[in-house]
Design an enzyme around this catalytic site. Sequence first.
Site, PDB file in Angstrom:
ATOM      1  N   ASN A  34       0.047  -1.285  -0.278  1.00  0.00           N
ATOM      2  CA  ASN A  34       0.104   0.217   0.017  1.00  0.00           C
ATOM      3  C   ASN A  34       0.808   1.565  -0.036  1.00  0.00           C
ATOM      4  OD1 ASN A  34      -2.563  -1.816  -0.252  1.00  0.00           O
ATOM      5  ND2 ASN A  34      -2.408  -1.500   1.850  1.00  0.00           N
ATOM      6  N   GLU A  82      -2.412  -3.717  -5.287  1.00  0.00           N
ATOM      7  CA  GLU A  82      -3.555  -3.942  -5.514  1.00  0.00           C
ATOM      8  C   GLU A  82      -4.326  -2.646  -5.627  1.00  0.00           C
ATOM      9  OE1 GLU A  82      -4.029  -4.794  -1.059  1.00  0.00           O
ATOM     10  OE2 GLU A  82      -3.105  -6.909  -1.698  1.00  0.00           O
ATOM     11  N   TYR A  92      -3.988 -13.720   2.372  1.00  0.00           N
ATOM     12  CA  TYR A  92      -3.817 -14.038   3.150  1.00  0.00           C
ATOM     13  C   TYR A  92      -5.264 -14.813   4.134  1.00  0.00           C
ATOM     14  CZ  TYR A  92      -0.505  -9.788   2.979  1.00  0.00           C
ATOM     15  OH  TYR A  92       0.399  -9.025   2.439  1.00  0.00           O
ATOM     16  N   GLU A  95       2.036 -11.771  -2.859  1.00  0.00           N
ATOM     17  CA  GLU A  95       1.672 -11.365  -1.065  1.00  0.00           C
ATOM     18  C   GLU A  95       1.074 -12.499  -0.475  1.00  0.00           C
ATOM     19  OE1 GLU A  95       0.161  -7.659   0.279  1.00  0.00           O
ATOM     20  OE2 GLU A  95       0.796  -6.842  -1.108  1.00  0.00           O
ATOM     21  N   GLN A 109       5.573 -10.900   5.216  1.00  0.00           N
ATOM     22  CA  GLN A 109       6.625 -10.115   5.067  1.00  0.00           C
ATOM     23  C   GLN A 109       8.067 -10.533   4.841  1.00  0.00           C
ATOM     24  OE1 GLN A 109       6.632  -5.532   5.112  1.00  0.00           O
ATOM     25  NE2 GLN A 109       3.853  -5.329   3.905  1.00  0.00           N
TER      26      GLN A 109
HETATM   27  O1  AHR Z   1       1.329  -6.707   3.546  1.00  0.00           O
HETATM   28  C1  AHR Z   1       0.517  -5.716   4.213  1.00  0.00           C
HETATM   29  C2  AHR Z   1      -0.210  -5.189   2.702  1.00  0.00           C
HETATM   30  O2  AHR Z   1      -0.954  -5.801   2.703  1.00  0.00           O
HETATM   31  C3  AHR Z   1       0.029  -5.159   1.874  1.00  0.00           C
HETATM   32  O3  AHR Z   1       0.984  -3.413   2.170  1.00  0.00           O
HETATM   33  C4  AHR Z   1      -0.272  -4.348   0.938  1.00  0.00           C
HETATM   34  O4  AHR Z   1      -0.721  -4.552  -0.614  1.00  0.00           O
HETATM   35  C5  AHR Z   1      -1.957  -5.684   1.033  1.00  0.00           C
HETATM   36  O5  AHR Z   1      -2.895  -5.465   1.356  1.00  0.00           O
END
Ligand code: AHR
Length: 501
Positions: free
Chosen positions: A71, A172, A243, A291, A348
């Site tokens: 982001n 995104e 996620y 991600e 990350q």
């Molecule tokens: O990884 C954290 C955040 O998750 C990133 O900045 C974004 O791309 C996603 O929504």
Amino acid sequence: MKAKLTLNRDFVIGNVDERIFGSFIEHLGRAVYNGIYEPTHPTADEKGFRTDVMELVKQLNVPIIRYPGGNFVSGYNWEDGTGDPTKRPRRAELAWHTIETNEVGIDEFQEWAKRAGSQVMQAVNLGTRGPEEARNLLEYCNFPKGTYYSDLRRANGFEEPFGIKVWCLGNEMDGPWQICAKTAEEYGRIACETAKIMKDLDPDIELVACGSSGLGMPTFGKWEATVLEHTYNYVDYVSLHSYYSNAEEDTPSFLACSLDMDKFIKSVTAICDYVKAVKHSDKTVNLSFDEWNVWFHSNESDKKLERWQIAPHQLEDIYNFEDALVVGCLLITLLKNCDRVKMACLAQLVNVIAPIMTENGGPAWVQPIYYPFMHASNYGKGIALSPVVNCDSYSTKKMKEVPFVETIGILNEKEHELTVFAVNRSLEDSIEFEIDLRDFTGATVMEHIVLENDDLKAVNSSTDPNHVAPHKNGVTKVKEGSATAILNKSSWNVIRFRLGK
Ligand code: AHR
């Protein structure tokens, strides 16, 4: 319980692109500041990088690292992070509502990544900015010399171009939370025009277009199709982000989330191939799952964060043993799809939803999720063999047939090794796991590594950093063309075979 895996050299999924073991560093929380960079730390090198963190990153063996967001990139002026560090502006950063000091920028990150042995996957800002800045940044990074931005890089002390190969066209852009989010039409057009000029300037680069920021997005599917209709001829990959969470405290469902990842990958692959078909194209667009991780532990504490701090404790998930099992299942799923997933980034790397944690001025340690990633990135290189699996399955609220064993075999012909990764999802039973090795005569067991813990919620900490750690006492026996391994209940297993030459 019993299960059987049959592997054959001719049942090939594809060659594993090493970049499937990538990761991600965003200017967010303490990923950069007090993560990889802390000039006052006792282990800091002459550039201010923490060498204790560097050592842990190197062991993780990460070939490519996405930077600087996330982001964050959608509001970022890349020029702020170049040149004399004492003259860099401080900014109110609108993605995460912190103060960005710009002490670290593209120059410093290049240097850090080089030391870590990783390539950089560079994202450009298609939020507040656009094609012109993307072109200028590419000129700064990759153009040899004799132009404004390439000479600026040289004046900043970098005679040689950075040679960044992979570039993300924004982040995104479908998400309403994104700075200057766009419709699929708006993004498709700007991504296409940005891609055209970037490839004109440097035809050797590879470009990633933004896919949906999750399978659950209302625009999922239509978004990918529209974006690719605009960009197909100019981009090489489409991105996927996902996620996973156990906020509902339902571990059997949580352990099954890799089936959701598999569905996501298969759906995006189908959309890429649909656009290929309607365009009568011979080109294949592949997938960059740039991600992925577990993310939910820090959600509540993040809601209470005060705005406009420098490097706050943000998105600092403390991962437990069951998260490591999920990360293992997700890694196996990426490998099972390596014919189309060419790059992937564990999101990350340090402090922010990360395998590596630090204390400001104190130690660095690794979370349980570090281990399956390290094993996969070190032993998961070669040819992914299609796993023919016979095993029992279970049902969850949302899914009917979740196999108790998640597994894949990787053949490394150069090293004469075969590695089997396997997760036993059963919380009660160990599994007698037969591996049919008739196609691998002379195979012997090198080692059977196991990550297990009686407590699914067990964690590591700065004072108890090895509480959850793998051991090498796994039991695997080879006999007449087959091996029998014991997969203990809820365990991650790495079974490494030496092959006869
Ligand atoms: O990884 C954290 C955040 O998750 C990133 O900045 C974004 O791309 C996603 O929504």
